[in-house]
Motif scaffolding. Structure first.
Motif, PDB file in Angstrom:
ATOM      1  N   LEU A 150       0.860  -1.175   0.000  1.00 48.46           N
ATOM      2  CA  LEU A 150       0.000   0.000   0.000  1.00 48.46           C
ATOM      3  C   LEU A 150       0.899   1.228   0.000  1.00 48.46           C
ATOM      4  CD1 LEU A 150      -2.717  -0.837   2.720  1.00 48.46           C
ATOM      5  CD2 LEU A 150      -2.700  -1.441   0.292  1.00 48.46           C
ATOM      6  N   LEU A 151       0.540   2.235  -0.752  1.00 55.12           N
ATOM      7  CA  LEU A 151       1.255   3.505  -0.710  1.00 55.12           C
ATOM      8  C   LEU A 151       0.689   4.348   0.430  1.00 55.12           C
ATOM      9  CD1 LEU A 151       1.355   4.437  -4.508  1.00 55.12           C
ATOM     10  CD2 LEU A 151       3.234   3.529  -3.122  1.00 55.12           C
ATOM     11  N   ARG A 152       1.558   4.710   1.371  1.00 50.77           N
ATOM     12  CA  ARG A 152       1.098   5.603   2.436  1.00 50.77           C
ATOM     13  C   ARG A 152       1.221   7.047   1.951  1.00 50.77           C
ATOM     14  NH1 ARG A 152       2.415   6.038   8.943  1.00 50.77           N
ATOM     15  NH2 ARG A 152       1.089   7.863   9.245  1.00 50.77           N
ATOM     16  N   ILE A 153       0.101   7.762   2.008  1.00 49.03           N
ATOM     17  CA  ILE A 153       0.035   9.107   1.445  1.00 49.03           C
ATOM     18  C   ILE A 153      -0.196  10.132   2.550  1.00 49.03           C
ATOM     19  CG2 ILE A 153      -1.114  10.585  -0.248  1.00 49.03           C
ATOM     20  CD1 ILE A 153       0.325   8.080  -1.413  1.00 49.03           C
ATOM     21  N   ASN A 154       0.604  11.200   2.528  1.00 47.80           N
ATOM     22  CA  ASN A 154       0.412  12.360   3.394  1.00 47.80           C
ATOM     23  C   ASN A 154      -0.392  13.388   2.614  1.00 47.80           C
ATOM     24  OD1 ASN A 154       0.590  14.721   4.899  1.00 47.80           O
ATOM     25  ND2 ASN A 154       2.700  14.378   5.514  1.00 47.80           N
ATOM     26  N   LEU A 155      -1.688  13.479   2.934  1.00 47.99           N
ATOM     27  CA  LEU A 155      -2.561  14.403   2.214  1.00 47.99           C
ATOM     28  C   LEU A 155      -2.195  15.852   2.506  1.00 47.99           C
ATOM     29  CD1 LEU A 155      -6.023  12.667   2.719  1.00 47.99           C
ATOM     30  CD2 LEU A 155      -4.493  12.517   0.744  1.00 47.99           C
ATOM     31  N   ARG A 156      -2.574  16.728   1.584  1.00 44.15           N
ATOM     32  CA  ARG A 156      -2.296  18.154   1.749  1.00 44.15           C
ATOM     33  C   ARG A 156      -3.532  18.945   2.155  1.00 44.15           C
ATOM     34  NH1 ARG A 156       2.334  21.267  -0.988  1.00 44.15           N
ATOM     35  NH2 ARG A 156       4.048  19.774  -0.796  1.00 44.15           N
ATOM     36  N   ARG A 157      -4.673  18.284   2.241  1.00 45.15           N
ATOM     37  CA  ARG A 157      -5.905  19.008   2.549  1.00 45.15           C
ATOM     38  C   ARG A 157      -6.116  19.103   4.056  1.00 45.15           C
ATOM     39  NH1 ARG A 157      -8.725  15.857  -1.663  1.00 45.15           N
ATOM     40  NH2 ARG A 157      -6.581  15.809  -2.363  1.00 45.15           N
ATOM     41  N   VAL A 216     -12.696   9.776   6.768  1.00 48.43           N
ATOM     42  CA  VAL A 216     -12.659   8.572   5.932  1.00 48.43           C
ATOM     43  C   VAL A 216     -13.301   8.852   4.579  1.00 48.43           C
ATOM     44  CG1 VAL A 216     -13.428   6.173   5.741  1.00 48.43           C
ATOM     45  CG2 VAL A 216     -12.625   7.058   7.945  1.00 48.43           C
ATOM     46  N   ALA A 217     -14.354   9.681   4.551  1.00 49.07           N
ATOM     47  CA  ALA A 217     -14.960  10.071   3.274  1.00 49.07           C
ATOM     48  C   ALA A 217     -13.954  10.795   2.389  1.00 49.07           C
ATOM     49  CB  ALA A 217     -16.179  10.963   3.528  1.00 49.07           C
ATOM     50  N   THR A 218     -13.145  11.652   2.993  1.00 48.60           N
ATOM     51  CA  THR A 218     -12.083  12.332   2.233  1.00 48.60           C
ATOM     52  C   THR A 218     -11.122  11.321   1.636  1.00 48.60           C
ATOM     53  OG1 THR A 218     -12.223  14.293   3.649  1.00 48.60           O
ATOM     54  CG2 THR A 218     -10.181  13.986   2.394  1.00 48.60           C
ATOM     55  N   VAL A 266     -21.297   7.449   5.102  1.00 49.59           N
ATOM     56  CA  VAL A 266     -20.136   7.699   4.238  1.00 49.59           C
ATOM     57  C   VAL A 266     -20.000   6.609   3.186  1.00 49.59           C
ATOM     58  CG1 VAL A 266     -17.605   7.669   4.226  1.00 49.59           C
ATOM     59  CG2 VAL A 266     -18.825   9.099   5.876  1.00 49.59           C
ATOM     60  N   LEU A 267     -20.195   5.363   3.598  1.00 54.18           N
ATOM     61  CA  LEU A 267     -20.052   4.253   2.655  1.00 54.18           C
ATOM     62  C   LEU A 267     -21.199   4.220   1.653  1.00 54.18           C
ATOM     63  CD1 LEU A 267     -18.728   1.496   5.071  1.00 54.18           C
ATOM     64  CD2 LEU A 267     -17.459   2.706   3.294  1.00 54.18           C
ATOM     65  N   GLU A 268     -22.375   4.644   2.064  1.00 52.10           N
ATOM     66  CA  GLU A 268     -23.467   4.747   1.093  1.00 52.10           C
ATOM     67  C   GLU A 268     -23.138   5.771   0.007  1.00 52.10           C
ATOM     68  OE1 GLU A 268     -27.353   5.403   2.674  1.00 52.10           O
ATOM     69  OE2 GLU A 268     -27.127   3.875   4.247  1.00 52.10           O
ATOM     70  N   ASP A 269     -22.452   6.828   0.406  1.00 52.37           N
ATOM     71  CA  ASP A 269     -22.149   7.911  -0.539  1.00 52.37           C
ATOM     72  C   ASP A 269     -20.878   7.662  -1.346  1.00 52.37           C
ATOM     73  OD1 ASP A 269     -24.388   9.224   0.432  1.00 52.37           O
ATOM     74  OD2 ASP A 269     -23.254  10.463   1.849  1.00 52.37           O
ATOM     75  N   TYR A 270     -19.880   7.006  -0.747  1.00 51.77           N
ATOM     76  CA  TYR A 270     -18.553   6.967  -1.376  1.00 51.77           C
ATOM     77  C   TYR A 270     -17.935   5.566  -1.454  1.00 51.77           C
ATOM     78  CZ  TYR A 270     -18.895  11.952  -0.324  1.00 51.77           C
ATOM     79  OH  TYR A 270     -19.316  13.250  -0.240  1.00 51.77           O
TER      80      TYR A 270
END
Length: 410
Positions: A150-157, A216-218, A266-270
């Motif tokens: 898995l690629l671990r990502i540091n988000l910028r948001r 988690v949605a993000t 969240v899971l229903e939407d995304y």
């Protein structure tokens, strides 16, 4: 020294400690100092979490919170697997189970650790940087062994605030979000590396359950974008852990049911079809199952401030001084007094709970109110199951280690 006992519940811990004190007084004239883990309470809490998760979600235990093999064995039939942050943790897990799924994380993996992790059949490796990804690919090709990563990502948001923030700002964790296209191209060029998904563990000890679900949605939205932009076929999104525990306001808690309710929406939407959502929780699972017990060996007043000196301290339980909070505790009265001279006590006053080390930083609680405290009473510190013994400087001043006891409600 460790001991396994049976048939007590978490609500009977005080009674168990009282019996323990009596037994120790009868056998040896040494102050009480111990960790106590309630394995029944641990299993019950973990089972509640696992049972409530939505479909296509799984829970791994983050071993860094407490790698005690007794705890790992208790969780083995309940959680999906274990998240390890070192080869030492992987070895401990494999001593308990030869085949349980393991996720290998951490920002400083060495070549020998990656080699051994592959030998020990880990399920996934978190790639924390482009260089680490290249080394994983080099080792895998040399071994002629396919590796799932898995690629671990540091988000910028912008992300929620918590006690510890590991993403959304500069840190040593993960691959910068702006490097995601480069990282994907690199992994696709490595013949023995399979990109199985992404890992985004942005926060630790977050207490806002609904906001955590929206985070988690993000994550899901980001991964959906990367899947579309790069024509990816993946199986996992690891949303980390970070479910919080409050040590200072005991009425404040991470509301797990609120998190699950919000997560369902969240899971229903995304929801991403075919992608399993992984959570890797440590502190939230084990913190409340652990207790630290320490006898008061002296009471003194210095510059008008009262101190209780305990047998133990931060060399056993470093978390309070590390996080700069007062660890919650209760006083267990011990009536036995073996000395021929008067017993020092304090009533209705503030006392600082200090350890036996030669440093003023050896403090577990600062100026906390006690109704009645005597030399020889025992303090029972609560919420001591996570980040206690194994983050502490055990051998500073070479004091004896605490005993370990396990309440095993079957």
């Amino acid at each position: 020294m460790s001991q396994l006992v049976t048939a007590l519940s978490g609500g009977q811990v005080v009674s168990y400690v009282e019996k323990l004190i009596q037994q120790k007084r009868e056998r040896e004239q040494q102050p009480v100092c111990a960790y106590i883990y309630d394995l029944g309470a641990l299993r019950e809490r973990a089972q509640r979490c696992v049972s409530s998760l939505p479909d296509d979600c799984s829970l791994f235990y983050a071993v860094k919170a407490n790698p005690d093999p007794q705890l790992i064995a208790s969780l083995l039939p309940i959680v999906k697997g274990f998240e390890a942050a070192s080869i030492g943790e992987i070895r401990t897990i494999r001593e308990v189970s030869a085949d349980v799924p393991i996720i290998f994380g951490g920002p400083g993996k060495k070549d020998a650790e990656i080699e051994e992790a592959l030998e020990r059949n880990v399920m996934l490796i978190h790639a924390e940087s482009l260089h680490e990804l290249q080394r994983i690919g080099w080792i895998a090709e040399r071994r002629q062994q396919r590796v799932a990563i898995l690629l671990r990502i540091n988000l910028r948001r912008t992300l929620p605030e918590a006690s510890i923030t590991m993403s959304g700002r500069p840190t040593q964790f993960g691959i910068d979000e702006i490097q995601v296209p480069e990282a994907i191209r690199l992994v696709q060029s490595l013949p023995f590396v399979q990109l199985e998904g992404f890992h985004m563990h942005s926060l630790s000890n977050n207490l806002d359950a609904r906001l955590h679900a929206r985070m988690v949605a993000t994550y899901l939205q980001c991964v959906q974008t990367w899947i579309q932009e790069h024509s990816l076929s993946i199986r996992y999104l690891n949303a980390g852990g970070g479910f919080g525990i409050s040590y200072t306001d005991l009425e404040r808690r991470f509301e797990w049911n609120d998190f699950i309710e919000e997560l369902q929406q969240v899971l229903e939407d995304y929801r991403i079809p075919g992608v399993q959502l992984i959570f890797e929780s440590g502190r939230y699972i084990v913190a409340h199952c652990g207790y630290y017990v320490a006898e008061v060996i002296d009471l003194k007043t210095n510059h008008d401030q009262h101190y209780a000196i305990i047998r133990g301290g931060t060399h056993h339980f470093r978390l309070p001084v590390s996080w700069q909070h007062n660890q919650p505790f209760e006083v267990i009265a011990v009536d036995d007094w073996p000395y021929p001279f008067p017993r020092t006590e304090r009533r209705q006053t503030s006392v600082t709970i200090a350890g036996e080390l030669c440093t003023p930083k050896d403090v577990l609680a600062h100026e906390v109110h006690v109704e009645h405290l005597r030399i020889g009473d025992v303090l029972l510190f609560h919420i001591a199951g996570a980040y206690g013994w194994t983050i502490s400087h055990h051998d500073f001043l070479s004091h004896p280690h605490p005993h370990f006891y396990y309440i095993n409600q079957t």
